[in-house]
Design an enzyme around this catalytic site. Structure first.
Site, PDB file in Angstrom:
ATOM      1  N   LYS A 132       0.840  -1.204   0.000  1.00  0.00           N
ATOM      2  CA  LYS A 132       0.000   0.000   0.000  1.00  0.00           C
ATOM      3  C   LYS A 132       0.877   1.257   0.000  1.00  0.00           C
ATOM      4  O   LYS A 132       0.654   2.190  -0.771  1.00  0.00           O
ATOM      5  CB  LYS A 132      -0.886  -0.027   1.266  1.00  0.00           C
ATOM      6  CG  LYS A 132      -2.068   0.877   1.208  1.00  0.00           C
ATOM      7  CD  LYS A 132      -2.928   0.745   2.465  1.00  0.00           C
ATOM      8  CE  LYS A 132      -4.122  -0.144   2.274  1.00  0.00           C
ATOM      9  NZ  LYS A 132      -5.082  -0.079   3.380  1.00  0.00           N
ATOM     10  N   GLU A 167     -13.934   9.636  14.212  1.00  0.00           N
ATOM     11  CA  GLU A 167     -14.135  10.098  12.833  1.00  0.00           C
ATOM     12  C   GLU A 167     -15.556   9.764  12.380  1.00  0.00           C
ATOM     13  O   GLU A 167     -16.062   8.680  12.643  1.00  0.00           O
ATOM     14  CB  GLU A 167     -13.103   9.427  11.927  1.00  0.00           C
ATOM     15  CG  GLU A 167     -13.186   9.861  10.486  1.00  0.00           C
ATOM     16  CD  GLU A 167     -13.182  11.372  10.339  1.00  0.00           C
ATOM     17  OE1 GLU A 167     -12.212  12.008  10.768  1.00  0.00           O
ATOM     18  OE2 GLU A 167     -14.164  11.925   9.818  1.00  0.00           O
ATOM     19  N   PHE A 168     -16.166  10.695  11.652  1.00  0.00           N
ATOM     20  CA  PHE A 168     -17.549  10.499  11.202  1.00  0.00           C
ATOM     21  C   PHE A 168     -17.675  10.497   9.681  1.00  0.00           C
ATOM     22  O   PHE A 168     -18.788  10.515   9.157  1.00  0.00           O
ATOM     23  CB  PHE A 168     -18.455  11.582  11.792  1.00  0.00           C
ATOM     24  CG  PHE A 168     -18.458  11.580  13.297  1.00  0.00           C
ATOM     25  CD1 PHE A 168     -19.226  10.671  14.002  1.00  0.00           C
ATOM     26  CD2 PHE A 168     -17.652  12.458  14.007  1.00  0.00           C
ATOM     27  CE1 PHE A 168     -19.210  10.641  15.390  1.00  0.00           C
ATOM     28  CE2 PHE A 168     -17.627  12.437  15.391  1.00  0.00           C
ATOM     29  CZ  PHE A 168     -18.408  11.520  16.087  1.00  0.00           C
ATOM     30  N   LEU A 169     -16.551  10.505   8.969  1.00  0.00           N
ATOM     31  CA  LEU A 169     -16.672  10.581   7.507  1.00  0.00           C
ATOM     32  C   LEU A 169     -17.405   9.363   6.959  1.00  0.00           C
ATOM     33  O   LEU A 169     -17.409   8.291   7.573  1.00  0.00           O
ATOM     34  CB  LEU A 169     -15.294  10.712   6.850  1.00  0.00           C
ATOM     35  CG  LEU A 169     -14.236   9.609   7.007  1.00  0.00           C
ATOM     36  CD1 LEU A 169     -14.530   8.409   6.139  1.00  0.00           C
ATOM     37  CD2 LEU A 169     -12.876  10.159   6.672  1.00  0.00           C
ATOM     38  N   ARG A 170     -18.016   9.559   5.801  1.00  0.00           N
ATOM     39  CA  ARG A 170     -18.742   8.467   5.141  1.00  0.00           C
ATOM     40  C   ARG A 170     -17.991   8.085   3.877  1.00  0.00           C
ATOM     41  O   ARG A 170     -17.617   8.977   3.101  1.00  0.00           O
ATOM     42  CB  ARG A 170     -20.159   8.924   4.754  1.00  0.00           C
ATOM     43  CG  ARG A 170     -21.033   9.266   5.936  1.00  0.00           C
ATOM     44  CD  ARG A 170     -22.205  10.125   5.513  1.00  0.00           C
ATOM     45  NE  ARG A 170     -21.762  11.396   4.944  1.00  0.00           N
ATOM     46  CZ  ARG A 170     -22.550  12.289   4.381  1.00  0.00           C
ATOM     47  NH1 ARG A 170     -23.836  12.067   4.279  1.00  0.00           N
ATOM     48  NH2 ARG A 170     -22.053  13.422   3.897  1.00  0.00           N
ATOM     49  N   CYS A 196     -18.297  -0.275   8.999  1.00  0.00           N
ATOM     50  CA  CYS A 196     -18.543   0.404  10.282  1.00  0.00           C
ATOM     51  C   CYS A 196     -19.838  -0.007  10.978  1.00  0.00           C
ATOM     52  O   CYS A 196     -19.804  -0.465  12.115  1.00  0.00           O
ATOM     53  CB  CYS A 196     -18.550   1.908  10.071  1.00  0.00           C
ATOM     54  SG  CYS A 196     -16.912   2.513   9.693  1.00  0.00           S
ATOM     55  N   LYS A 233     -22.512   0.401  -0.792  1.00  0.00           N
ATOM     56  CA  LYS A 233     -23.263   1.608  -1.144  1.00  0.00           C
ATOM     57  C   LYS A 233     -22.605   2.235  -2.361  1.00  0.00           C
ATOM     58  O   LYS A 233     -21.504   1.814  -2.752  1.00  0.00           O
ATOM     59  CB  LYS A 233     -23.326   2.570   0.033  1.00  0.00           C
ATOM     60  CG  LYS A 233     -22.002   3.187   0.426  1.00  0.00           C
ATOM     61  CD  LYS A 233     -22.279   4.272   1.451  1.00  0.00           C
ATOM     62  CE  LYS A 233     -21.017   4.957   1.900  1.00  0.00           C
ATOM     63  NZ  LYS A 233     -21.266   6.033   2.825  1.00  0.00           N
ATOM     64  N   ARG A 279     -16.922  -4.586   2.238  1.00  0.00           N
ATOM     65  CA  ARG A 279     -17.061  -5.182   3.567  1.00  0.00           C
ATOM     66  C   ARG A 279     -18.528  -5.148   4.014  1.00  0.00           C
ATOM     67  O   ARG A 279     -19.173  -4.124   3.956  1.00  0.00           O
ATOM     68  CB  ARG A 279     -16.161  -4.442   4.577  1.00  0.00           C
ATOM     69  CG  ARG A 279     -14.686  -4.717   4.323  1.00  0.00           C
ATOM     70  CD  ARG A 279     -13.783  -3.950   5.246  1.00  0.00           C
ATOM     71  NE  ARG A 279     -13.667  -2.541   4.914  1.00  0.00           N
ATOM     72  CZ  ARG A 279     -12.810  -1.701   5.500  1.00  0.00           C
ATOM     73  NH1 ARG A 279     -12.009  -2.128   6.451  1.00  0.00           N
ATOM     74  NH2 ARG A 279     -12.765  -0.440   5.140  1.00  0.00           N
TER      75      ARG A 279
HETATM   76  N1  LIG Z   1     -14.258   3.386   6.864  1.00  0.00           N
HETATM   77  C1  LIG Z   1     -15.078   4.272   7.401  1.00  0.00           C
HETATM   78  O1  LIG Z   1     -16.024   4.742   6.765  1.00  0.00           O
HETATM   79  C2  LIG Z   1     -14.854   4.750   8.811  1.00  0.00           C
HETATM   80  C3  LIG Z   1     -15.523   5.888   9.261  1.00  0.00           C
HETATM   81  C4  LIG Z   1     -15.317   6.326  10.556  1.00  0.00           C
HETATM   82  C5  LIG Z   1     -14.475   5.606  11.407  1.00  0.00           C
HETATM   83  N2  LIG Z   1     -13.860   4.491  10.951  1.00  0.00           N
HETATM   84  C6  LIG Z   1     -12.950   3.793  11.863  1.00  0.00           C
HETATM   85  O2  LIG Z   1     -11.623   4.173  11.537  1.00  0.00           O
HETATM   86  C7  LIG Z   1     -10.724   3.069  11.721  1.00  0.00           C
HETATM   87  C8  LIG Z   1     -10.010   2.760  10.420  1.00  0.00           C
HETATM   88  O3  LIG Z   1     -10.977   2.340   9.484  1.00  0.00           O
HETATM   89  P1  LIG Z   1     -10.638   2.186   7.928  1.00  0.00           P
HETATM   90  O4  LIG Z   1     -11.914   1.914   7.254  1.00  0.00           O
HETATM   91  O5  LIG Z   1      -9.780   3.307   7.491  1.00  0.00           O
HETATM   92  O6  LIG Z   1      -9.778   0.838   7.969  1.00  0.00           O
HETATM   93  P2  LIG Z   1      -8.954   0.193   6.790  1.00  0.00           P
HETATM   94  O7  LIG Z   1      -8.987  -1.255   7.010  1.00  0.00           O
HETATM   95  O8  LIG Z   1      -9.389   0.758   5.474  1.00  0.00           O
HETATM   96  O9  LIG Z   1      -7.465   0.739   7.024  1.00  0.00           O
HETATM   97  C9  LIG Z   1      -6.747   0.509   8.192  1.00  0.00           C
HETATM   98  C10 LIG Z   1      -5.259   0.525   7.861  1.00  0.00           C
HETATM   99  O10 LIG Z   1      -4.521   0.410   9.063  1.00  0.00           O
HETATM  100  C11 LIG Z   1      -3.354  -0.342   8.780  1.00  0.00           C
HETATM  101  N3  LIG Z   1      -2.790  -0.828  10.027  1.00  0.00           N
HETATM  102  C12 LIG Z   1      -3.267  -1.803  10.844  1.00  0.00           C
HETATM  103  N4  LIG Z   1      -2.459  -1.931  11.924  1.00  0.00           N
HETATM  104  C13 LIG Z   1      -1.477  -1.006  11.781  1.00  0.00           C
HETATM  105  C14 LIG Z   1      -0.359  -0.621  12.586  1.00  0.00           C
HETATM  106  N5  LIG Z   1      -0.125  -1.209  13.760  1.00  0.00           N
HETATM  107  N6  LIG Z   1       0.454   0.361  12.135  1.00  0.00           N
HETATM  108  C15 LIG Z   1       0.199   0.970  10.952  1.00  0.00           C
HETATM  109  N7  LIG Z   1      -0.842   0.667  10.160  1.00  0.00           N
HETATM  110  C16 LIG Z   1      -1.672  -0.303  10.570  1.00  0.00           C
HETATM  111  C17 LIG Z   1      -3.839  -1.427   7.831  1.00  0.00           C
HETATM  112  O11 LIG Z   1      -2.772  -1.993   7.103  1.00  0.00           O
HETATM  113  C18 LIG Z   1      -4.815  -0.620   6.954  1.00  0.00           C
HETATM  114  O12 LIG Z   1      -4.178  -0.097   5.807  1.00  0.00           O
HETATM  115  C19 LIG Z   1     -11.585   1.917  12.250  1.00  0.00           C
HETATM  116  O13 LIG Z   1     -11.549   1.933  13.645  1.00  0.00           O
HETATM  117  C20 LIG Z   1     -12.980   2.284  11.756  1.00  0.00           C
HETATM  118  O14 LIG Z   1     -13.985   1.745  12.572  1.00  0.00           O
HETATM  119  C21 LIG Z   1     -14.015   4.047   9.671  1.00  0.00           C
END
Ligand SMILES: NC(=O)c1ccc[n+]([C@@H]2O[C@H](COP(=O)([O-])OP(=O)(O)OC[C@H]3O[C@@H](n4cnc5c(N)ncnc54)[C@H](O)[C@@H]3O)[C@@H](O)[C@H]2O)c1
Length: 434
Positions: free
Chosen positions: A35, A150-153, A259, A319, A326
Site C-alpha cells: 500500500k 471520525e464520522f466521515l462516510r 462500520c 453503497k 465489507r
Molecule cells: N471506513 C469508514 O467509513 C470509517 C468511518 C469512521 C471511522 N472508521 C474507523 O476508523 C478506523 C479505520 O478504518 P478504515 O476503514 O480506514 O480501515 P482500513 O482497514 O481501510 O485501514 C486501516 C489501515 O490500518 C493499517 N494498520 C493496521 N495496523 C497497523 C499498525 N499497527 N500500524 C500501521 N498501520 C496499521 C492497515 O494496514 C490498513 O491499511 C476503524 O476503527 C474504523 O472503525 C471508519
C-alpha cells in the site's frame, strides 16, 4: 502543524491527505508495504471520489508515505491513530492494531507529543492507550492522549473531511484538546470538547442510532408490503417532521460496510460487559440480516425456481461511490442465489476488482447492459446514479424477461410499469397513484 497518521486506509488516507491540503505537513504510515509503495508512486489503492487529486496535489510537498512509524512519530507534533478495529469473535472490537500502534508510538516519543485516537474503539481506550504509552515511552517523554472519533462516510469522505457536521474531541487536558481543534480550524466546523469516554461514546452511539433508524424503517417497509402502503411515501411524510428527518432513512437491503454492523455489535458487547445490556441492538442486526433473506425470497417468488435461471446483478459495493465490499449485502445475497441454482451476471461501476477476489462463480460484465443481456431478471443491490439514468427501453430489450427486483427502491414503480416491466421494490410495489 507537523502531523502523522498511523494507518492509511479509508480514514487514515483521507484524513492525512486532506490535512495536507489544509496546509499541514503530514506523514501517512502503514504496515502494509504494498500500500505504501503504491502511494509513494501516487497510486491511490482505494476508490474515493476526489481523493486521488488531493494526493497528487500534495504528495512530496506536504504529504509523505512511509512504513517507518517511529521515524514519522519523531518528526510529528501530533500523531493520529487510524488503524482498523475489526470485529472480534464475540462481536467486541478487536483493538490489537491500536495496541500495537501505541506500543511503537510510545517507544518513539521524544519530548512532548499529542497522540490522537481516531479509530473507533471501546469506551475507555484513550486511557488504555495512555497506559501503553507510559509503559513504553522513555522516562523524559511527555504526552497527552486525545480521542477524536471520525464520522466521515465512504463515498463522500473528502467532502465530509472538509465540511464535517462536527468535530468531537475528548481529552483530560484542555490545552491538548484545543491544539487538536486548531488542526481543524480551516474547516470551520462546530467543535465539541468533552471527556474521552463521552467522545468515544458519541461515535458508537451515533452509528448504532443510524443503523437502528434503518432497521426501523425496514420493519415498517415489511409491514407496508402486507398492508398495501408505499414506504417511500411513508418516509417522505415522516421526514417532514424535523424531529425525525428524512436523511439516512431508506428501506432496502440494510446497512453494510466496515462500520455500522461492527459498531453495533461492539456497542452491544460493551453493554453486556458493563451490565447494561441493550434490548434494541440485537434486534437492529437481526432485522438487517432479515432484509437480505427477504430479498432472496422475493427474487425466488417473482422469478420462479432459480435452477438454471440467469440473474443480472447491478451493484456489488455496500453503497454507491465506493469500492468497499465489507459487509455488503451482495456477499450474502449472491451466494444464496447461486446455491439456489442461478447463474449470475454482475456489474458494479467500481467494486468489481475487489468483488472478483471474494465473490466467485459470478460472470463479471463490462457494462450494466451487458450484465442484463439474456437475464431472467435484473436485481439492484446498490443505488448507483448510473443505474438510475439507464435507458429503460434498451434495458428491456437486453433482458430475456422484463422483471426488476429493486433492493434499493431506485426506480419509481409507475415508470417501470409504463415501460412494461414487472417491478418489485422494498416495501412498495403497490398501485401507482395517477
Ligand atoms: N471506513 C469508514 O467509513 C470509517 C468511518 C469512521 C471511522 N472508521 C474507523 O476508523 C478506523 C479505520 O478504518 P478504515 O476503514 O480506514 O480501515 P482500513 O482497514 O481501510 O485501514 C486501516 C489501515 O490500518 C493499517 N494498520 C493496521 N495496523 C497497523 C499498525 N499497527 N500500524 C500501521 N498501520 C496499521 C492497515 O494496514 C490498513 O491499511 C476503524 O476503527 C474504523 O472503525 C471508519
Amino acid at each position: 502543524m507537523k502531523l502523522s497518521v498511523i494507518g492509511t486506509g479509508y480514514v487514515g488516507l483521507v484524513t492525512g491527505s486532506c490535512f495536507a491540503d489544509l496546509g499541514h505537513q503530514v506523514t501517512c504510515v502503514d504496515v502494509d508495504k504494498a500500500k505504501v509503495a503504491s502511494l509513494k508512486r501516487g497510486k491511490v489503492p482505494i476508490y474515493e471520489p476526489g481523493l486521488e487529486e488531493i494526493v497528487r496535489r500534495n504528495r512530496g510537498r506536504r504529504l509523505f508515505f512511509t512504513t517507518d512509524t517511529a521515524a514519522a512519530v519523531r518528526e510529528s507534533e501530533v500523531v493520529f491513530i487510524a488503524v482498523s478495529t475489526p470485529p472480534g469473535a464475540s462481536g467486541e472490537a478487536d483493538i490489537r492494531n491500536v495496541i500495537q500502534a501505541a506500543k511503537v508510538i510510545g517507544a518513539a516519543i521524544r519530548g512532548y507529543k499529542i497522540i490522537v485516537n481516531k479509530s473507533t474503539v471501546p469506551i475507555g481506550m484513550t486511557h488504555v492507550v495512555g497506559d501503553i504509552l507510559r509503559s513504553t515511552a522513555p522516562p523524559d517523554a511527555t504526552f497527552d492522549v486525545v480521542s477524536n472519533p471520525e464520522f466521515l462516510r465512504e463515498g463522500s469522505a473528502v467532502q465530509d473531511l472538509f465540511k464535517p457536521d462536527r468535530v468531537v474531541i475528548g481529552a483530560e487536558n484542555r490545552d491538548a484538546a484545543l491544539r487538536v481543534a486548531a488542526i481543524y480550524k480551516p474547516v470551520n466546523a462546530p467543535v465539541l470538547i468533552t471527556d474521552p469516554e463521552s467522545a468515544e461514546m458519541v461515535k458508537y452511539a451515533s452509528n448504532a442510532f443510524l443503523a437502528a433508524k434503518i432497521s426501523y424503517i425496514n420493519e415498517i417497509s415489511n409491514l407496508c408490503e402486507k398492508v398495501g402502503a408505499d414506504v417511500v411515501q411513508v418516509v417522505k411524510g415522516m421526514g417532514m417532521d424535523p424531529r425525525i428527518g428524512g436523511q439516512f432513512f431508506n428501506a432496502g437491503l440494510g446497512v453494510g460496510g466496515s462500520c455500522f454492523p461492527k459498531d453495533v455489535m461492539a456497542l452491544n458487547h460493551l453493554g453486556k460487559r458493563y451490565g447494561a445490556p441493550f434490548k434494541i441492538l440485537p434486534g437492529v442486526m437481526e432485522v438487517n440480516h432479515g432484509q437480505r433473506l427477504a430479498f432472496v425470497r422475493k427474487v425466488k417468488d417473482l422469478a420462479g425456481p432459480l435452477k438454471g435461471k440467469t440473474l443480472a446483478v447491478w451493484g456489488l459495493a455496500f453503497k454507491p461511490n465506493t469500492d468497499d465490499m465489507r459487509e455488503a449485502p451482495s456477499l450474502e445475497i449472491l451466494p444464496a442465489l447461486r446455491k439456489a441454482g442461478a447463474k449470475l451476471r454482475a456489474y458494479d461501476p467500481v467494486a468489481m476488482p475487489v468483488a472478483r477476489k471474494i465473490l466467485k462463480g459470478v460472470t463479471y460484465c463490462a457494462t450494466a447492459l451487458e450484465a442484463a443481456r439474456g437475464a431472467d431478471a435484473l436485481l439492484i443491490l446498490t443505488e448507483w446514479n448510473e443505474f438510475k439514468e439507464t435507458d429503460l427501453e434498451r434495458l428491456k430489450a437486453a433482458l430475456k424477461r422484463p422483471l426488476v427486483v429493486d433492493g434499493r427502491n431506485l426506480y419509481e414503480p409507475a415508470a417501470l410499469a409504463a415501460h412494461g416491466f414487472t417491478y418489485a421494490g422494498m416495501g412498495r410495489g403497490v398501485r401507482p397513484i395517477g
